[in-house]
Design an enzyme around this catalytic site. Structure first.
Site, mmCIF file in Angstrom:
data_model
loop_
_atom_site.group_PDB
_atom_site.id
_atom_site.type_symbol
_atom_site.label_atom_id
_atom_site.label_comp_id
_atom_site.label_asym_id
_atom_site.label_seq_id
_atom_site.Cartn_x
_atom_site.Cartn_y
_atom_site.Cartn_z
ATOM 1 N N ARG A 29 -56.959 35.569 -54.776
ATOM 2 C CA ARG A 29 -57.311 34.752 -53.834
ATOM 3 C C ARG A 29 -58.179 33.599 -53.945
ATOM 4 N NH1 ARG A 29 -55.200 37.088 -48.999
ATOM 5 N NH2 ARG A 29 -54.613 39.207 -48.965
ATOM 6 N N ASP A 86 -47.690 38.404 -42.763
ATOM 7 C CA ASP A 86 -48.399 38.292 -41.350
ATOM 8 C C ASP A 86 -47.544 37.546 -40.470
ATOM 9 O OD1 ASP A 86 -50.387 39.810 -42.125
ATOM 10 O OD2 ASP A 86 -51.967 38.112 -42.515
HETATM 11 O O1 F6P Z 1 -52.282 38.636 -45.665
HETATM 12 C C1 F6P Z 1 -51.583 39.594 -45.669
HETATM 13 C C2 F6P Z 1 -52.501 40.841 -45.579
HETATM 14 O O2 F6P Z 1 -51.665 42.029 -45.981
HETATM 15 C C3 F6P Z 1 -53.032 40.997 -44.016
HETATM 16 O O3 F6P Z 1 -52.239 41.596 -43.354
HETATM 17 C C4 F6P Z 1 -54.277 41.869 -44.534
HETATM 18 O O4 F6P Z 1 -55.387 41.721 -43.392
HETATM 19 C C5 F6P Z 1 -54.736 41.473 -45.894
HETATM 20 O O5 F6P Z 1 -53.745 40.827 -46.361
HETATM 21 C C6 F6P Z 1 -55.410 42.258 -46.646
HETATM 22 O O6 F6P Z 1 -55.753 41.793 -47.995
HETATM 23 P P1 F6P Z 1 -56.024 42.342 -49.267
HETATM 24 O O7 F6P Z 1 -54.611 43.039 -49.797
HETATM 25 O O8 F6P Z 1 -56.659 41.506 -50.173
HETATM 26 O O9 F6P Z 1 -56.920 43.414 -48.897
#
Ligand code: F6P
Length: 358
Positions: A76, A138
């Site tokens: 990220r 999403d």
């Molecule tokens: O953006 C995709 C997603 O799966 C969202 O639905 C969720 O809120 C987020 O990523 C979770 O992110 P991570 O895997 O970094 O916890």
């Protein structure tokens, strides 16, 4: 005239099914259409900042159509404070431009969601040749009807709801299933409709728990006896919706908040039913892409290769109706695509009696 094109590819943000199919689509079409070399950049923009990459061989794009995740890795990095120089004293934007130039790239293809598109647009404004591909479970990227990854996640979430359905019915329980989506409720809306949920709660429509309790009570007293609630990770009640975003986020972080646990607890207190919550979590993002997503990812990838051939940059690929097309990155970056509360799918759900708690 330079004949050989050098293409950099990276995947950034949360992974999703279809990333490898899209990478393969870009590569296969590019190899078919023109002479090219492909550089795989590791872990999204982190690899571009740090100069961490692999010169790919054509064979590395074989056998990955059905593979989940991303063969390039993802991270990220660096959406927040991208322009700020941190403790490490690294100017991230300058570092990315430097790597692009050192690699003598003709183009950079970025596969990602909203954060990825913001960075892609910034790099494009800095003069790099960038093409985006919209991925996310999403489905909240502006300008495209669907992102790849969404349909697979919808299939998985629907199967979760189906499986919960039978056990909820057997025990006469109220089951609250938490579907991914912090800011956008598309996945909860679609899987809720597909899985026959009685209640759908999404971030875009703040709910009143009393309205939800009425449904649960009515069903508990009827011969059905059970209730299925699909709640998005980011769904909030009307009180929470009034809070400042900063305070809401702080509360959720400090309480290790789970929207489904919260709703189940309120229903136990208010209706006295046996309410349980289920959090399928990253299962929704894992594993092989569905047939639909394999096709969409391939179409997106091929379109990106055509754009490279035609030297059309500063754009991101999109699906509009049945057409694969593209939008300017500058028009998409920083613009979200939440579920409009009056969206036709919301109306469809309401027309068959699904409660949104509003
Ligand atoms: O953006 C995709 C997603 O799966 C969202 O639905 C969720 O809120 C987020 O990523 C979770 O992110 P991570 O895997 O970094 O916890």
């Amino acid at each position: 005239m330079k004949m050989k094109k050098r293409i950099g590819i990276l995947t950034s943000g949360g992974d999703c099914p279809g990333l490898n199919a899209a990478i393969r689509g870009v590569a296969r079409a590019a190899y078919e259409m023109f002479d090219c070399e492909i550089v795989g950049i590791h872990d999204g923009y982190r690899g571009l900042i740090e100069g961490d990459y692999t010169e790919m061989k054509r064979s590395q794009f074989s056998g990955i159509l059905t593979l989940g995740g991303t063969i390039l890795g993802t991270s990220r990095t660096p959406f927040r404070d991208m322009r700020k120089i941190g403790d490490d004293n690294v100017d991230k934007v300058a570092a990315m431009i430097k790597t692009y130039k050192e690699l003598k790239l003709d183009c950079l293809v970025t596969l990602g969601g909203n954060g990825t598109h913001k960075t892609a647009n910034l790099l494009s404004q800095e003069g790099l040749n960038v093409i985006g591909l919209p991925k996310t479970i999403d489905n909240d990227i502006y300008g495209t009807d669907f992102t790849f990854g969404f349909h697979t996640a919808n299939d998985i979430a629907t199967e979760v709801i189906d499986r919960i359905h039978s056990t909820a019915a057997s025990h006469g329980r109220c089951m609250v299933i938490e579907i991914m989506g912090n800011k956008a409720g598309w996945l909860t809306l679609y899987s809720g409709v597909a899985g026959g949920a009685d209640v759908i709660l999404i971030p875009e429509i703040p709910y009143n728990i009393e309205k939800v309790a009425e449904v649960v009570k009515r069903r508990a007293e009827s011969n059905k006896g059970f209730t299925i609630i699909a709640v998005a990770e980011g769904a909030m009640d009307k009180e929470e919706a009034k809070m400042k975003k900063k305070d809401r986020e702080a509360r959720r972080a400090s309480e290790h908040f789970s929207s489904s646990a919260y709703v189940a607890q309120l229903l136990r207190e208010q209706v006295g039913v046996e309410a349980r919550n289920v959090v399928p979590g990253h299962i929704q993002r894992g594993g092989t892409p569905s047939a639909y997503d394999r096709v969409l990812s391939t179409e997106f990838g091929v379109h990106a290769a055509q754009l490279i051939r035609d030297r059309v940059f500063g754009v991101t690929v999109a699906l509009k109706g049945n057409e694969i097309t593209h939008n300017r990155l500058s028009e998409v970056a920083g613009v979200a695509k939440p579920v409009p509360p009056n969206h036709q799918m919301v109306q469809t759900a309401k027309n068959i009696g699904i409660c949104f708690g509003d």
